[in-house]
Design a protein around this motif. Sequence first.
Motif, PDB file in Angstrom:
ATOM      1  N   TYR A   2      39.410  49.297  51.710  1.00 59.01           N
ATOM      2  CA  TYR A   2      39.998  48.333  52.636  1.00 59.01           C
ATOM      3  C   TYR A   2      40.754  49.037  53.766  1.00 59.01           C
ATOM      4  O   TYR A   2      40.721  48.594  54.913  1.00 59.01           O
ATOM      5  CB  TYR A   2      40.938  47.399  51.877  1.00 59.01           C
ATOM      6  CG  TYR A   2      41.586  46.351  52.753  1.00 59.01           C
ATOM      7  CD1 TYR A   2      40.832  45.344  53.351  1.00 59.01           C
ATOM      8  CD2 TYR A   2      42.965  46.369  52.998  1.00 59.01           C
ATOM      9  CE1 TYR A   2      41.424  44.376  54.154  1.00 59.01           C
ATOM     10  CE2 TYR A   2      43.563  45.409  53.791  1.00 59.01           C
ATOM     11  CZ  TYR A   2      42.795  44.421  54.375  1.00 59.01           C
ATOM     12  OH  TYR A   2      43.377  43.476  55.174  1.00 59.01           O
ATOM     13  N   VAL A  12      36.256  41.497  56.133  1.00 58.52           N
ATOM     14  CA  VAL A  12      36.434  40.311  55.308  1.00 58.52           C
ATOM     15  C   VAL A  12      35.905  40.560  53.903  1.00 58.52           C
ATOM     16  O   VAL A  12      36.521  40.160  52.908  1.00 58.52           O
ATOM     17  CB  VAL A  12      35.718  39.102  55.947  1.00 58.52           C
ATOM     18  CG1 VAL A  12      35.749  37.900  54.995  1.00 58.52           C
ATOM     19  CG2 VAL A  12      36.362  38.733  57.275  1.00 58.52           C
ATOM     20  N   LYS A  49      38.351  42.711  51.998  1.00 57.54           N
ATOM     21  CA  LYS A  49      39.550  41.931  51.670  1.00 57.54           C
ATOM     22  C   LYS A  49      39.262  40.976  50.517  1.00 57.54           C
ATOM     23  O   LYS A  49      40.082  40.817  49.600  1.00 57.54           O
ATOM     24  CB  LYS A  49      40.028  41.139  52.881  1.00 57.54           C
ATOM     25  CG  LYS A  49      41.284  40.314  52.608  1.00 57.54           C
ATOM     26  CD  LYS A  49      41.665  39.450  53.792  1.00 57.54           C
ATOM     27  CE  LYS A  49      42.106  40.292  54.966  1.00 57.54           C
ATOM     28  NZ  LYS A  49      42.575  39.460  56.095  1.00 57.54           N
ATOM     29  N   ASN A  50      38.097  40.346  50.539  1.00 61.02           N
ATOM     30  CA  ASN A  50      37.737  39.426  49.466  1.00 61.02           C
ATOM     31  C   ASN A  50      37.639  40.138  48.122  1.00 61.02           C
ATOM     32  O   ASN A  50      37.955  39.551  47.073  1.00 61.02           O
ATOM     33  CB  ASN A  50      36.406  38.736  49.784  1.00 61.02           C
ATOM     34  CG  ASN A  50      36.535  37.685  50.875  1.00 61.02           C
ATOM     35  OD1 ASN A  50      37.641  37.219  51.157  1.00 61.02           O
ATOM     36  ND2 ASN A  50      35.434  37.317  51.497  1.00 61.02           N
ATOM     37  N   VAL A 103      41.113  40.333  46.926  1.00 61.09           N
ATOM     38  CA  VAL A 103      41.562  39.011  46.488  1.00 61.09           C
ATOM     39  C   VAL A 103      41.031  38.708  45.093  1.00 61.09           C
ATOM     40  O   VAL A 103      41.780  38.266  44.204  1.00 61.09           O
ATOM     41  CB  VAL A 103      41.112  37.917  47.480  1.00 61.09           C
ATOM     42  CG1 VAL A 103      41.389  36.523  46.893  1.00 61.09           C
ATOM     43  CG2 VAL A 103      41.832  38.065  48.810  1.00 61.09           C
ATOM     44  N   VAL A 147      46.692  31.595  46.242  1.00 60.40           N
ATOM     45  CA  VAL A 147      45.695  32.479  46.858  1.00 60.40           C
ATOM     46  C   VAL A 147      46.067  32.761  48.314  1.00 60.40           C
ATOM     47  O   VAL A 147      45.910  33.887  48.799  1.00 60.40           O
ATOM     48  CB  VAL A 147      44.281  31.866  46.762  1.00 60.40           C
ATOM     49  CG1 VAL A 147      43.295  32.652  47.628  1.00 60.40           C
ATOM     50  CG2 VAL A 147      43.805  31.856  45.315  1.00 60.40           C
ATOM     51  N   LEU A 148      46.600  31.750  49.006  1.00 65.70           N
ATOM     52  CA  LEU A 148      47.059  31.966  50.382  1.00 65.70           C
ATOM     53  C   LEU A 148      48.176  33.007  50.407  1.00 65.70           C
ATOM     54  O   LEU A 148      48.226  33.865  51.289  1.00 65.70           O
ATOM     55  CB  LEU A 148      47.552  30.652  50.989  1.00 65.70           C
ATOM     56  CG  LEU A 148      46.487  29.598  51.308  1.00 65.70           C
ATOM     57  CD1 LEU A 148      47.147  28.320  51.827  1.00 65.70           C
ATOM     58  CD2 LEU A 148      45.487  30.129  52.338  1.00 65.70           C
ATOM     59  N   ILE A 195      46.591  36.462  49.883  1.00 66.65           N
ATOM     60  CA  ILE A 195      45.948  36.941  51.111  1.00 66.65           C
ATOM     61  C   ILE A 195      46.998  37.435  52.102  1.00 66.65           C
ATOM     62  O   ILE A 195      46.831  38.484  52.743  1.00 66.65           O
ATOM     63  CB  ILE A 195      45.081  35.820  51.741  1.00 66.65           C
ATOM     64  CG1 ILE A 195      43.893  35.504  50.823  1.00 66.65           C
ATOM     65  CG2 ILE A 195      44.596  36.228  53.129  1.00 66.65           C
ATOM     66  CD1 ILE A 195      43.101  34.280  51.256  1.00 66.65           C
ATOM     67  N   ASP A 196      48.080  36.679  52.214  1.00 68.44           N
ATOM     68  CA  ASP A 196      49.172  37.090  53.102  1.00 68.44           C
ATOM     69  C   ASP A 196      49.750  38.429  52.658  1.00 68.44           C
ATOM     70  O   ASP A 196      50.069  39.288  53.490  1.00 68.44           O
ATOM     71  CB  ASP A 196      50.267  36.016  53.099  1.00 68.44           C
ATOM     72  CG  ASP A 196      51.385  36.317  54.086  1.00 68.44           C
ATOM     73  OD1 ASP A 196      51.087  36.564  55.264  1.00 68.44           O
ATOM     74  OD2 ASP A 196      52.562  36.307  53.680  1.00 68.44           O
ATOM     75  N   ILE A 237      48.174  40.833  51.010  1.00 72.45           N
ATOM     76  CA  ILE A 237      47.201  41.887  51.333  1.00 72.45           C
ATOM     77  C   ILE A 237      47.274  42.237  52.813  1.00 72.45           C
ATOM     78  O   ILE A 237      47.222  43.415  53.194  1.00 72.45           O
ATOM     79  CB  ILE A 237      45.774  41.435  50.948  1.00 72.45           C
ATOM     80  CG1 ILE A 237      45.654  41.337  49.420  1.00 72.45           C
ATOM     81  CG2 ILE A 237      44.729  42.398  51.505  1.00 72.45           C
ATOM     82  CD1 ILE A 237      44.362  40.724  48.936  1.00 72.45           C
ATOM     83  N   ASN A 238      47.425  41.211  53.655  1.00 73.96           N
ATOM     84  CA  ASN A 238      47.496  41.448  55.102  1.00 73.96           C
ATOM     85  C   ASN A 238      48.724  42.259  55.490  1.00 73.96           C
ATOM     86  O   ASN A 238      48.671  43.094  56.400  1.00 73.96           O
ATOM     87  CB  ASN A 238      47.530  40.108  55.850  1.00 73.96           C
ATOM     88  CG  ASN A 238      46.198  39.384  55.812  1.00 73.96           C
ATOM     89  OD1 ASN A 238      45.151  40.009  55.627  1.00 73.96           O
ATOM     90  ND2 ASN A 238      46.224  38.083  55.983  1.00 73.96           N
TER      91      ASN A 238
END
Length: 258
Positions: A22, A28, A31-32, A35, A67-68, A71-72, A74-75
């Motif tokens: 990553y 994407v 990243k997935n 996740v 999950v949101l 993702i946040d 990871i970002n």
Amino acid sequence: MRSLGGTSVNVNSNADDLWRRYQQDPSVDNKNELVMHYVYLVKSIVYRMMPNYEGYTNFDDLLSCGVLGLIDAINKYDIKRDVKFEYYASMRIKGEIIDHMRKQDWAPSSLRRKIQAITDAYGEMETALSRAPTDEEVAEHLNMDVDKLQGILGKSHMFNVLYFEQMLTEDDYTIGHMLKDKDDTPEEKLEKKELKEILGEAIESLPEKERLVITLYYYEELTLKEIASVLGVSESRASQIHSKVMLKLRSKMQTFYA
């Protein structure tokens, strides 16, 4: 391996490889992959925060919110910082779920008043008796049946979880462990130290069964269903015990922040 609702999940398979890929290519797809690897964190947190027997909210909604948050995380995660991703992500996931639950406003004002009355009663009676009051004593003090008191305690589980998780998440505290405070000001370090001492003393003063519930819930991160199995009681009773402990600790925190 970690067990989630009877399903075993391997959490150590290839995290380093996934992060390396990553970093080299933040696509994407990569990243997935991250996740999917860490989604067990979301499930674990939702299972612990939401009592299965009561159904305060839609389970799938909480999973989506979590999950949101993942993702946040990871970002925004900085791999160079001396903070484990699992811990950082858990804070983000909890924050997203807490925001969602606050917007639901699921607890009516009448329930909030009853919860506050019980919280105040525990604090007042502990001061007067120089020990933790029993359920029977608190019920008598409030002129209500013990069954009604325990019913309110059961309903207050999510309320108490949200209160503590919101307070601890916003202030970068957890009961089980705390973020390193090397970047804190001297005043913030002192406040953390005082809070740790107050929480530690409050937990140590609890009866053995209540102290065990806190250990299993916050340190071992078991669900209420798993804790109920350890104690040999129903899940609703485990929730009542947890809620009673949270009300006691909340009373201590209200004094600390007064």
